[in-house]
Design a protein around this motif. Structure first.
Motif, PDB file in Angstrom:
ATOM      1  N   LEU A  70      -5.060   6.514  -0.539  1.00 18.57           N
ATOM      2  CA  LEU A  70      -3.632   7.218  -0.339  1.00 18.57           C
ATOM      3  C   LEU A  70      -3.204   7.725   0.862  1.00 18.57           C
ATOM      4  O   LEU A  70      -1.901   7.577   1.275  1.00 18.57           O
ATOM      5  CB  LEU A  70      -3.732   8.302  -1.343  1.00 18.57           C
ATOM      6  N   PRO A  71      -4.077   8.206   1.817  1.00 12.24           N
ATOM      7  CA  PRO A  71      -3.548   8.531   3.245  1.00 12.24           C
ATOM      8  C   PRO A  71      -2.737   7.293   3.957  1.00 12.24           C
ATOM      9  O   PRO A  71      -1.845   7.516   4.511  1.00 12.24           O
ATOM     10  CB  PRO A  71      -4.868   9.132   3.581  1.00 12.24           C
ATOM     11  N   THR A  72      -3.579   6.053   4.067  1.00 13.98           N
ATOM     12  CA  THR A  72      -2.931   5.104   4.465  1.00 13.98           C
ATOM     13  C   THR A  72      -1.604   4.621   4.013  1.00 13.98           C
ATOM     14  O   THR A  72      -0.562   4.298   4.602  1.00 13.98           O
ATOM     15  CB  THR A  72      -3.791   3.881   4.317  1.00 13.98           C
ATOM     16  N   ILE A  73      -1.485   4.620   2.629  1.00  9.53           N
ATOM     17  CA  ILE A  73      -0.194   4.691   2.156  1.00  9.53           C
ATOM     18  C   ILE A  73       0.883   5.821   2.372  1.00  9.53           C
ATOM     19  O   ILE A  73       2.140   5.064   2.781  1.00  9.53           O
ATOM     20  CB  ILE A  73      -0.350   4.637   0.428  1.00  9.53           C
ATOM     21  N   VAL A  80      -3.350  17.924  -8.062  1.00  9.84           N
ATOM     22  CA  VAL A  80      -3.170  16.526  -8.445  1.00  9.84           C
ATOM     23  C   VAL A  80      -4.062  15.910  -7.779  1.00  9.84           C
ATOM     24  O   VAL A  80      -4.560  15.789  -6.469  1.00  9.84           O
ATOM     25  CB  VAL A  80      -1.771  16.232  -7.731  1.00  9.84           C
ATOM     26  N   ASP A  81      -4.814  14.780  -8.611  1.00 11.53           N
ATOM     27  CA  ASP A  81      -6.034  14.256  -8.090  1.00 11.53           C
ATOM     28  C   ASP A  81      -5.662  13.151  -7.268  1.00 11.53           C
ATOM     29  O   ASP A  81      -4.788  12.255  -7.324  1.00 11.53           O
ATOM     30  CB  ASP A  81      -6.432  13.516  -9.521  1.00 11.53           C
ATOM     31  N   GLY A  82      -6.449  13.255  -6.138  1.00 11.31           N
ATOM     32  CA  GLY A  82      -6.238  12.375  -4.944  1.00 11.31           C
ATOM     33  C   GLY A  82      -5.004  12.257  -4.043  1.00 11.31           C
ATOM     34  O   GLY A  82      -4.771  11.675  -2.916  1.00 11.31           O
ATOM     35  N   PHE A  83      -4.113  13.371  -4.318  1.00 10.67           N
ATOM     36  CA  PHE A  83      -2.681  13.584  -3.617  1.00 10.67           C
ATOM     37  C   PHE A  83      -3.323  14.141  -2.131  1.00 10.67           C
ATOM     38  O   PHE A  83      -3.608  15.239  -2.029  1.00 10.67           O
ATOM     39  CB  PHE A  83      -1.876  14.465  -4.184  1.00 10.67           C
ATOM     40  N   PRO A  84      -3.062  13.363  -1.126  1.00 15.34           N
ATOM     41  CA  PRO A  84      -3.539  13.542   0.355  1.00 15.34           C
ATOM     42  C   PRO A  84      -2.367  14.759   0.772  1.00 15.34           C
ATOM     43  O   PRO A  84      -1.324  14.794   0.530  1.00 15.34           O
ATOM     44  CB  PRO A  84      -3.495  12.552   1.081  1.00 15.34           C
ATOM     45  N   GLY A  85      -3.022  15.661   1.660  1.00 17.15           N
ATOM     46  CA  GLY A  85      -2.057  16.553   2.287  1.00 17.15           C
ATOM     47  C   GLY A  85      -1.677  16.328   3.659  1.00 17.15           C
ATOM     48  O   GLY A  85      -2.113  15.156   4.357  1.00 17.15           O
ATOM     49  N   PRO A  86      -0.779  17.195   4.218  1.00 16.00           N
ATOM     50  CA  PRO A  86      -0.563  16.688   5.548  1.00 16.00           C
ATOM     51  C   PRO A  86      -1.534  16.552   6.675  1.00 16.00           C
ATOM     52  O   PRO A  86      -1.835  15.496   7.646  1.00 16.00           O
ATOM     53  CB  PRO A  86       0.395  18.107   6.059  1.00 16.00           C
ATOM     54  N   VAL A 108       1.760  22.634  -0.823  1.00 14.50           N
ATOM     55  CA  VAL A 108       1.757  23.187  -1.938  1.00 14.50           C
ATOM     56  C   VAL A 108       1.387  22.169  -2.949  1.00 14.50           C
ATOM     57  O   VAL A 108       0.561  22.213  -3.957  1.00 14.50           O
ATOM     58  CB  VAL A 108       3.070  24.215  -2.193  1.00 14.50           C
ATOM     59  N   LEU A 109       1.943  21.067  -2.925  1.00 10.52           N
ATOM     60  CA  LEU A 109       1.908  19.938  -3.960  1.00 10.52           C
ATOM     61  C   LEU A 109       0.443  19.272  -3.914  1.00 10.52           C
ATOM     62  O   LEU A 109      -0.192  18.982  -4.817  1.00 10.52           O
ATOM     63  CB  LEU A 109       2.894  19.007  -3.719  1.00 10.52           C
TER      64      LEU A 109
END
Length: 287
Positions: free
Chosen positions: A252-255, A67-73, A61-62
């Protein structure tokens, strides 16, 4: 009186026993307790799965909330598969885990005897405790630049700050556990003729074991927090180093993969400590 009545008559010299229809507690099979433990474990597993599902749902959901660039599962899982395939994740996790284990084991190995000595001898406690509390107020992260300047940029400063973090967390819990031992137990052992070594090994050590294990769990969390910070500042490999490299490219996915790896490894180590605590303190009443 008939023969049948004589066989039914009770023996006056033999005390009446329990009714034949109600077996004694000693002969009662422990099926109820076993079923209760099994139900409790099943409930814990189901609650854990429900918690994981709710976490993934909240994460999804988040990620879809704009949210800009926020990766999903899905994106993080895809990136984790890539890092596992090329071996990068295992190399980084192995490097960080090696640093944590060396510093943590050294810190705990020194903290336990120092804590026992501080708790058993009040004179030693008054001499060491002020310095101990002083260094405990200084975050180990603040010592990283000084350690790098004095010890170089190899593995020594990283292991030193991890050692310091685990030592300070565990030594306080250890000597607090010794101080918190019930004086009545110590006096009772002395009345029964026990000498100081017997009182220490038979009363003080078992009574302070729960405090020691709590300090070890706290020190484990402090060790992982410290190693990540140390790798962010100066390292050529490790989970923290990989996070810093990913930050430069806004990956961000790597982080997220590194964060999940740190949490998963730390959680597994904490569960092992918790299992050890339950086995060593099985005599302690629990809710």
């Amino acid at each position: 009186m008939s023969v049948q009545d004589k066989t039914r008559a009770p023996d006056p010299e033999k005390p009446p026993g329990p009714p034949a229809t109600e077996p004694s507690a000693a002969r009662r099979p422990p099926g109820r307790a076993t079923r209760k433990r099994g139900t409790g474990r099943l409930t814990s597993v189901l609650l854990g799965l429900a918690s994981a599902a709710l976490g993934l749902l909240a994460w999804t959901v988040l990620a879809n909330s704009g949210v800009d660039g926020f990766p999903g599962p899905v994106a993080v899982g895809r990136r984790a598969g890539e890092l596992i395939a090329n071996g990068t994740l295992f190399e980084d996790a192995g490097a960080s885990l090696e640093r944590v284990l060396i510093g943590y084991v050294l810190g705990v190995a020194l903290a336990i005897p120092v804590g026992f000595v501080m708790g058993w001898y009040p004179v030693v406690r008054r001499l060491i405790e002020p310095w101990l509390q002083f260094f405990r107020m200084v975050p180990p992260l603040a010592i990283i630049p000084l350690a790098i300047v004095l010890m170089g940029i190899d593995e020594t400063p990283k292991i030193f700050v991890i050692f310091l973090a685990s030592f300070l967390s565990c030594v306080v819990s250890t000597f607090q556990g010794v101080v918190a031992v019930d004086v009545t137990l110590v006096n009772a052992a002395r009345v029964l003729g026990a000498r100081d070594p017997q009182v220490f090994l038979g009363v003080v050590v078992p009574a302070s074991t729960p405090f020691i294990l709590v300090g070890m769990r706290i020190g484990l969390g402090a060790s992982w927090a410290t190693v990540v910070a140390a790798e962010l500042i100066a390292a050529q490999g490790g989970l923290g180093f990989r996070m810093q490299q990913a930050q430069l490219y806004y990956d961000l996915p790597t982080i997220f993969v590194q964060l999940i790896a740190i949490g998963a490894i730390g959680l597994a180590m904490d569960r092992l400590l918790l299992l050890t605590e339950r086995r060593l303190t099985h005599w302690q009443e629990r809710r």
